[in-house]
Design a protein around this motif. Structure first.
Motif, PDB file in Angstrom:
ATOM      1  N   GLU A  77       1.030  -1.049   0.238  1.00 24.72           N
ATOM      2  CA  GLU A  77       0.262  -0.208  -0.234  1.00 24.72           C
ATOM      3  C   GLU A  77       1.001   1.487   0.271  1.00 24.72           C
ATOM      4  OE1 GLU A  77      -0.037  -2.701   2.527  1.00 24.72           O
ATOM      5  OE2 GLU A  77      -0.253  -1.360   4.237  1.00 24.72           O
ATOM      6  N   VAL A  81       0.769   2.299  -6.157  1.00 17.22           N
ATOM      7  CA  VAL A  81       0.744   1.761  -8.070  1.00 17.22           C
ATOM      8  C   VAL A  81      -0.279   1.182  -7.774  1.00 17.22           C
ATOM      9  CG1 VAL A  81       3.413   0.243  -7.607  1.00 17.22           C
ATOM     10  CG2 VAL A  81       0.795  -0.748  -5.978  1.00 17.22           C
ATOM     11  N   VAL A  83      -2.873  -1.140  -9.949  1.00 15.30           N
ATOM     12  CA  VAL A  83      -3.069  -2.625 -10.355  1.00 15.30           C
ATOM     13  C   VAL A  83      -3.791  -2.731 -11.405  1.00 15.30           C
ATOM     14  CG1 VAL A  83      -2.054  -5.239  -9.990  1.00 15.30           C
ATOM     15  CG2 VAL A  83      -1.758  -3.710  -8.386  1.00 15.30           C
ATOM     16  N   PHE A  85      -5.675  -5.992 -13.029  1.00 17.84           N
ATOM     17  CA  PHE A  85      -5.627  -7.578 -12.820  1.00 17.84           C
ATOM     18  C   PHE A  85      -6.532  -8.462 -13.796  1.00 17.84           C
ATOM     19  CE2 PHE A  85      -5.695  -6.592  -8.356  1.00 17.84           C
ATOM     20  CZ  PHE A  85      -4.347  -6.556  -7.786  1.00 17.84           C
ATOM     21  N   TYR A  88      -9.743  -9.125 -13.307  1.00 13.07           N
ATOM     22  CA  TYR A  88     -10.816  -8.033 -12.815  1.00 13.07           C
ATOM     23  C   TYR A  88     -10.121  -7.745 -11.950  1.00 13.07           C
ATOM     24  CZ  TYR A  88     -12.903 -10.220 -15.951  1.00 13.07           C
ATOM     25  OH  TYR A  88     -13.279 -10.289 -17.849  1.00 13.07           O
ATOM     26  N   GLY A  89     -10.217  -8.365 -10.370  1.00 12.41           N
ATOM     27  CA  GLY A  89      -9.789  -8.599  -8.718  1.00 12.41           C
ATOM     28  C   GLY A  89     -10.722  -8.174  -8.087  1.00 12.41           C
ATOM     29  N   LEU A  90     -12.411  -7.220  -8.468  1.00 14.45           N
ATOM     30  CA  LEU A  90     -13.132  -7.284  -7.803  1.00 14.45           C
ATOM     31  C   LEU A  90     -13.714  -7.110  -6.466  1.00 14.45           C
ATOM     32  CD1 LEU A  90     -15.306  -5.583 -10.809  1.00 14.45           C
ATOM     33  CD2 LEU A  90     -12.988  -4.490  -9.847  1.00 14.45           C
ATOM     34  N   TRP A  91     -14.279  -6.543  -6.160  1.00  9.25           N
ATOM     35  CA  TRP A  91     -14.680  -7.137  -4.738  1.00  9.25           C
ATOM     36  C   TRP A  91     -16.457  -7.313  -4.715  1.00  9.25           C
ATOM     37  CZ3 TRP A  91     -12.237  -1.807  -3.538  1.00  9.25           C
ATOM     38  CH2 TRP A  91     -10.775  -2.781  -3.707  1.00  9.25           C
ATOM     39  N   LEU A  94     -18.733  -5.008  -2.618  1.00 12.29           N
ATOM     40  CA  LEU A  94     -19.339  -3.349  -3.158  1.00 12.29           C
ATOM     41  C   LEU A  94     -19.056  -3.090  -4.449  1.00 12.29           C
ATOM     42  CD1 LEU A  94     -15.734  -2.717  -1.350  1.00 12.29           C
ATOM     43  CD2 LEU A  94     -17.639  -2.578  -0.400  1.00 12.29           C
ATOM     44  N   TYR A 102     -13.068   3.304  -2.813  1.00 10.40           N
ATOM     45  CA  TYR A 102     -12.280   2.523  -1.613  1.00 10.40           C
ATOM     46  C   TYR A 102     -10.611   3.398  -1.699  1.00 10.40           C
ATOM     47  CZ  TYR A 102     -10.176  -1.000   0.769  1.00 10.40           C
ATOM     48  OH  TYR A 102      -9.436  -1.846   1.960  1.00 10.40           O
ATOM     49  N   PRO A 103     -10.047   3.673  -2.738  1.00 12.15           N
ATOM     50  CA  PRO A 103      -9.043   3.953  -2.841  1.00 12.15           C
ATOM     51  C   PRO A 103      -8.870   4.959  -2.113  1.00 12.15           C
ATOM     52  CG  PRO A 103      -9.389   3.273  -5.293  1.00 12.15           C
ATOM     53  CD  PRO A 103     -10.423   3.069  -3.958  1.00 12.15           C
ATOM     54  N   ARG A 106      -9.199   5.647   1.494  1.00 12.74           N
ATOM     55  CA  ARG A 106      -7.571   5.345   1.677  1.00 12.74           C
ATOM     56  C   ARG A 106      -7.153   6.783   2.374  1.00 12.74           C
ATOM     57  NH1 ARG A 106     -10.261   1.370   2.651  1.00 12.74           N
ATOM     58  NH2 ARG A 106     -10.919   2.532   4.079  1.00 12.74           N
ATOM     59  N   ARG A 134     -22.811  -4.769  -8.528  1.00  9.87           N
ATOM     60  CA  ARG A 134     -22.358  -5.109  -8.210  1.00  9.87           C
ATOM     61  C   ARG A 134     -21.587  -6.156  -9.078  1.00  9.87           C
ATOM     62  NH1 ARG A 134     -23.601  -7.652  -2.420  1.00  9.87           N
ATOM     63  NH2 ARG A 134     -24.378  -5.192  -1.355  1.00  9.87           N
ATOM     64  N   ARG A 150     -11.105   1.726 -10.494  1.00 10.78           N
ATOM     65  CA  ARG A 150     -10.283   1.687  -9.839  1.00 10.78           C
ATOM     66  C   ARG A 150      -8.881   2.127  -9.687  1.00 10.78           C
ATOM     67  NH1 ARG A 150     -10.757  -3.937  -7.010  1.00 10.78           N
ATOM     68  NH2 ARG A 150      -9.546  -4.608  -8.889  1.00 10.78           N
ATOM     69  N   CYS A 154      -6.445   5.100  -7.665  1.00 11.60           N
ATOM     70  CA  CYS A 154      -4.980   4.759  -6.535  1.00 11.60           C
ATOM     71  C   CYS A 154      -4.419   6.094  -7.034  1.00 11.60           C
ATOM     72  CB  CYS A 154      -4.151   3.357  -6.960  1.00 11.60           C
ATOM     73  SG  CYS A 154      -5.555   2.247  -6.123  1.00 11.60           S
TER      74      CYS A 154
ATOM     75  N   ARG B 193      -5.071  -3.337  -1.455  1.00  9.44           N
ATOM     76  CA  ARG B 193      -3.664  -4.121  -0.708  1.00  9.44           C
ATOM     77  C   ARG B 193      -3.308  -2.334  -1.921  1.00  9.44           C
ATOM     78  NH1 ARG B 193      -0.320  -6.931   2.867  1.00  9.44           N
ATOM     79  NH2 ARG B 193       1.030  -5.427   2.991  1.00  9.44           N
ATOM     80  N   ALA B 195      -4.655  -0.550  -3.264  1.00 13.61           N
ATOM     81  CA  ALA B 195      -5.746   0.632  -3.419  1.00 13.61           C
ATOM     82  C   ALA B 195      -5.404   1.436  -1.691  1.00 13.61           C
ATOM     83  CB  ALA B 195      -7.263   0.411  -3.003  1.00 13.61           C
TER      84      ALA B 195
END
Lengths: 357, 565
Positions: A77, A81, A83, A85, A88-91, A94, A102-103, A106, A134, A150, A154, B193, B195
């Motif tokens: 973190e 970076v 990223v 994927f 996709y690496g989605l949640w 959410l 989300y980022p 953060r 979703r 997303r 970042c 992470r 993010a």
């Protein structure tokens, strides 16, 4: 300042070597495509940069900050970076808006502010109106655009794209590639773009790093790597081609068998005349009726491909693929003549030459 | 008729025979229709009739439910069940769920052995677990002899809760491991992470919310399984006069003369609660597995403190599995109960008694019941599995699952009401209860295998010229064989150490092995009890060896969760 510096990077899992002594730089604003077949180590390189994988030896800097070395690993973190994927690496829990927010959350934005910015980013990637969905209710292309938004949120020093279009239909692929390139150019951040598809690498990248069996084998611009591949393996990785043995007479004349061909534009001719191996791309070949051009061949197959016709020839030096504009009146079994208008001399080809296909 | 084959040889080929002109209906029934008929009849006899009879009885008798609220003893029993089951659920989630998450995120040494140890309670009958715990930790137990440590508080709610918890650990572990496999994509965490989330934020905003449906489903399953259990409270709660619903049903049916009123009321209550909880859990589990694609394993880094997890889990397994087993072993091997378990006092007398005499007969009876149930249910499982694949077939799996989902005590009461008139006093009524209760156990792995195969291999075989039967035999059977065997083994083992149902349906002289152990325990003959329990455990473990050895069998049962084995 380099956006990314990788110096003598080695990654091993037990006895398996995933990356061996890789050194490369990425300039600010540049997209570097990492091109290689599956298992070559390209995703490992991306993982080492992102911090998913520990490095065994060597060092990685992102914007002049050391992020990884043997025994040192900056937390993911803090690396800066973004990223994207392959899967996709989605949640799943959410929706698109909260995913992109989300980022931002953060980064310390209030919920309200983060959502407002996320909304703006989603509309920038063309997903206005789908904020409440979703992942399960989004198509693959839409999911990957959420992933892109997303990554944009970042505000990364460097984007890392891990085969972002590999799971999409070919129709969507080109559109997303263009979108990724546009968005990256707008932010001005550098990017590493992993892919196994040469056409994708040509389309998005400023430079291409070809990787084979854990080693970096050539780094060059798309035009250069296509026209002057460093070896036969890279020539085949970057597109269809025939590899022919020939004698070079001077910078525009070659001899294949008994026939002498003149007016050939030779890439990479920088040494004494002699026996060499040539990479010949399909579009560097001309075909005419039997007897008109110096070399003879038999048509083995003819494949209609829309704007062009792909013609496979049987020749004295092995099979040769030719790509001809428009529709051509050729049929399997026809005797034709052919010649070469361009070729690339393989640098490592001064050795006992075997005719190869 | 002579034809020329493709190979050019002239062969005599029978003219295409037309089947004898049977009536159309008979032909259809003899074809695939017959499985419909058999399955429908099975459901009517084994599910609809007994459960319907129980519900009818509950509705018909006036004041049945009023009696529940009026009787303080029954209220205490309900409270006892709720308290111990909630505690057991919390413990199972902590241990089983914690282990599943740790095995996924960390590089834990000895992961395979720890997994096997955590899943072991699946094979050990609950009453044997409870018995072993008493032999290890309470007065005159192993630790009392060796170290002077005794924990007599294990009799009562605390011990019941702890042992029920140990028994539910496999459920929590398997449900969470499966959820992690389908939902816990490494990329989801990496994305968080990248993010900007630190590991702790990532755990609370991504990992746990992703697993929330699985955690809820696991809680529901553990709670119902704990509330349904009879063996553990029979050993640990009855001596302390701490009632639970299942022991109350047992007491009312075995010792009370007040008829079936309160068992019927309590059984109905159990059925309703179980079905409601399962309906909710089922929705959640659908959501867990909805995504389908299996996630890539997270590349973990070995860190020294990961060893701590191994040590903690190994310590848990030592306390929960190993020491109790040694306690059981020592009591079973010590010639005179109460003497210290030193080699001079060892002998095989109790074990010899356990395999001869009354206990031996009970073991044979149980083996016979189990053999019959497993064999019948495998055929029934294949039939139900193929019926369930057709249009509107899902209702079949749901109906078959009901007697397995609801507590065994309730099934026993229902079977007694439905068939007691004709079969009470023999093994037939127990066998009927086993068939009703464990049909789902055979049907689930077989049905999963069948639906995994899909219709294409069968169609391809038919298109290549195979008859329906030959196509099934050559294209379907080889692929489902491991699952059928796994289902057989599962039913056989479960019936072999079954206690809840048979304790309510047996008559003296026709006990099952579980009942013999229970009665010896309640009569205070602890040495004999331990010896029989030991024999039973060893038999079950021996039968389960194929499960440990064969990856395909474990796969068929879903034990290969998380690719950990």
């Amino acid at each position: 300042m380099k956006a990314l510096r990788v110096e003598e990077l080695t990654v091993r899992y037990g006895t398996t070597v995933a990356l061996e002594n890789v050194t490369l730089d990425v300039e600010e604003g540049e997209i570097l495509a990492v091109l290689g077949p599956s298992g070559s180590g390209k995703t490992t390189l991306l993982g080492a940069i992102a911090g998913f994988i520990d490095v065994t030896a060597g060092r990685i800097w992102i914007a002049d900050r050391l992020v990884a070395a043997a025994g040192h690993s900056m937390p993911i973190e803090r690396r800066g970076v973004g990223v994207v994927f392959q899967n996709y690496g989605l949640w799943p829990h959410l929706d698109a808006l909260d995913t992109v927010a989300y980022p931002l959350r953060r980064q310390g934005f209030s919920r309200h502010e983060a959502r407002a910015r996320a909304r703006e980013l989603l509309s920038r990637v063309g997903l206005a109106g789908l904020e409440g969905r979703r992942p399960a209710l989004l198509s693959g292309g839409q999911q990957q655009r959420v992933g892109l938004a997303r990554a944009l949120a970042c505000k990364p020093r460097i984007f890392l794209f891990d085969e972002p279009t590999a799971n999409l239909d070919s129709g969507l692929r080109a559109g997303l590639q263009t979108q990724i390139r546009e968005q990256q150019q707008q932010t001005g951040a550098a990017a590493v773009y992993v892919t196994h598809d040469p056409l994708e690498a040509f389309a998005v990248a400023d430079r291409i790093a070809a990787i084979r069996d854990a080693r970096l084998v050539q780094v060059a611009t798309p035009r250069e790597i296509y026209a002057r591949p460093a070896d036969e393996w890279i020539a085949r990785l970057t597109g269809p081609c025939a590899i022919l043995s020939a004698q070079v007479i001077d910078e525009s004349t070659i001899r294949i068998g008994d026939a002498e061909l003149s007016g050939v534009s030779l890439h990479g001719f920088d040494r004494d005349p002699g026996e060499v191996r040539l990479v010949v791309r399909p579009e560097w070949i001309r075909i005419a009726d039997d007897g008109e051009l110096p070399l003879r061949a038999t048509v083995q197959s003819v494949t209609f491909a829309g704007a062009e016709t792909v013609c496979l020839l049987t020749t004295a030096t092995g099979p040769v693929t030719a790509r001809l504009a428009g529709e051509v009146d050729l049929h399997p079994g026809d005797a034709v003549s052919w010649t070469i208008v361009g070729a690339s001399v393989l640098a490592a080809s001064i050795r006992p030459v075997v005719t190869s296909s | 008729m002579t034809t020329r084959t493709a190979f050019g040889a002239a062969t005599e080929v029978a003219a295409p025979t037309h089947p004898a002109p049977l009536p159309r209906l008979v032909r259809r029934l003899a074809g695939e229709g017959i499985s419909w008929v058999v399955v429908a009849a099975g459901i009517a006899v084994l599910v609809a009739w007994p459960i319907g009879r129980l519900l009818y009885e509950a509705v018909r008798t006036p004041g049945v439910f009023h009696q529940i609220w009026a009787d303080p003893e029954i209220l205490r029993a309900i409270r006892g069940t709720v308290v111990t089951s909630l505690g057991a659920t919390a413990m199972a989630l902590l241990v089983g769920g914690g282990a599943a998450i740790a095995f996924w995120r960390l590089r834990v040494a000895g992961q395979q052995w720890l997994t096997a140890g955590l899943l072991l309670p699946v094979l050990v009958p609950p009453f044997v677990s409870a018995l072993s715990v008493t032999q290890a930790y309470t007065a005159a137990g192993l630790l009392d002899h060796l170290l002077g440590i005794r924990a007599d508080w294990l009799f009562g709610p605390a011990g019941t809760t702890l042992v029920l918890g140990v028994q539910q650990v496999p459920i929590a572990f398997l449900v969470l491991a499966a959820a992690i496999r389908t939902r816990g994509g490494a990329d989801a965490e990496r994305a968080a992470r990248a993010a900007g989330a630190n590991p702790l934020t990532c755990l609370f905003t991504i990992t746990l919310p992703l697993l929330r449906p699985a955690l809820l489903a696991a809680s529901a399953l553990c709670f119902i399984a704990a509330a349904s259990d009879f063996g553990v409270p029979a050993v640990l709660a009855i001596p302390a006069r701490y009632p639970t619903v299942t022991t109350e049903i047992y007491r009312a049916m075995s010792f009370s003369s007040s008829g079936l009123a309160s068992p019927v009321a309590l059984s109905t209550l159990l059925i309703v609660v179980a079905l409601v909880v399962f309906a909710v859990a089922g929705r959640l589990t659908n959501r867990i597995t909805a995504t389908g694609r299996h996630s890539s394993p997270l590349v973990v880094r070995g860190r020294p403190w990961h060893g701590v997890v191994s040590v903690v889990l190994a310590g848990y397994l030592l306390v929960a599995n190993v020491i109790p087993f040694l306690g059981l072993l020592s009591v079973a091997l010590t010639r005179v109960y109460g003497e210290s378990p030193v080699p001079a006092h060892w002998g095989l007398d109790h074990l010899r008694e356990a395999v001869s005499g009354a206990a031996g007969g009970a073991l044979a009876r149980s083996a016979l019941l189990s053999l019959a149930a497993a064999s019948v249910l495998c055929v029934a499982g294949v039939l139900a599995g193929s019926v369930a694949l057709r249009r509107g077939g899902r209702i079949v799996s749901t109906l078959i699952a009901i007697p397995y989902a609801v507590p065994g005590s309730a099934v026993a009461v229902a079977i007694l009401l439905a068939f007691g008139r004709w079969f009470y006093g023999g093994l037939v009524i127990i066998e009927l209860a086993y068939l009703a209760r464990f049909w789902a156990l055979a049907q689930q792995p077989i049905g999963a295998a069948l639906s995994h195969i899909g219709p294409d291999p069968m169609r391809a075989a038919r298109a290549c010229g195979a008859s329906a039967w030959r196509a099934w035999w050559t294209a379907i059977w080889p692929s489902i064989r491991p699952s059928v065997f796994a289902g057989w083994l599962l039913v056989f083992l479960t019936c072999l150490h079954e206690l809840t149902v048979s304790s309510l349906l047996y008559v003296p002289g026709k006990e099952t092995i579980g009942v013999v152990v229970l009665n010896a325990e309640l009569a205070g003959d602890l040495a004999a009890t331990s010896a029989i329990a030991l024999v039973l455990t060893l038999v079950v473990l021996a039968c389960a060896v194929p499960l440990f050895l064969s990856r395909r069998l474990r796969g068929a049962l879903g034990f290969s969760a998380g690719g950990m084995w």
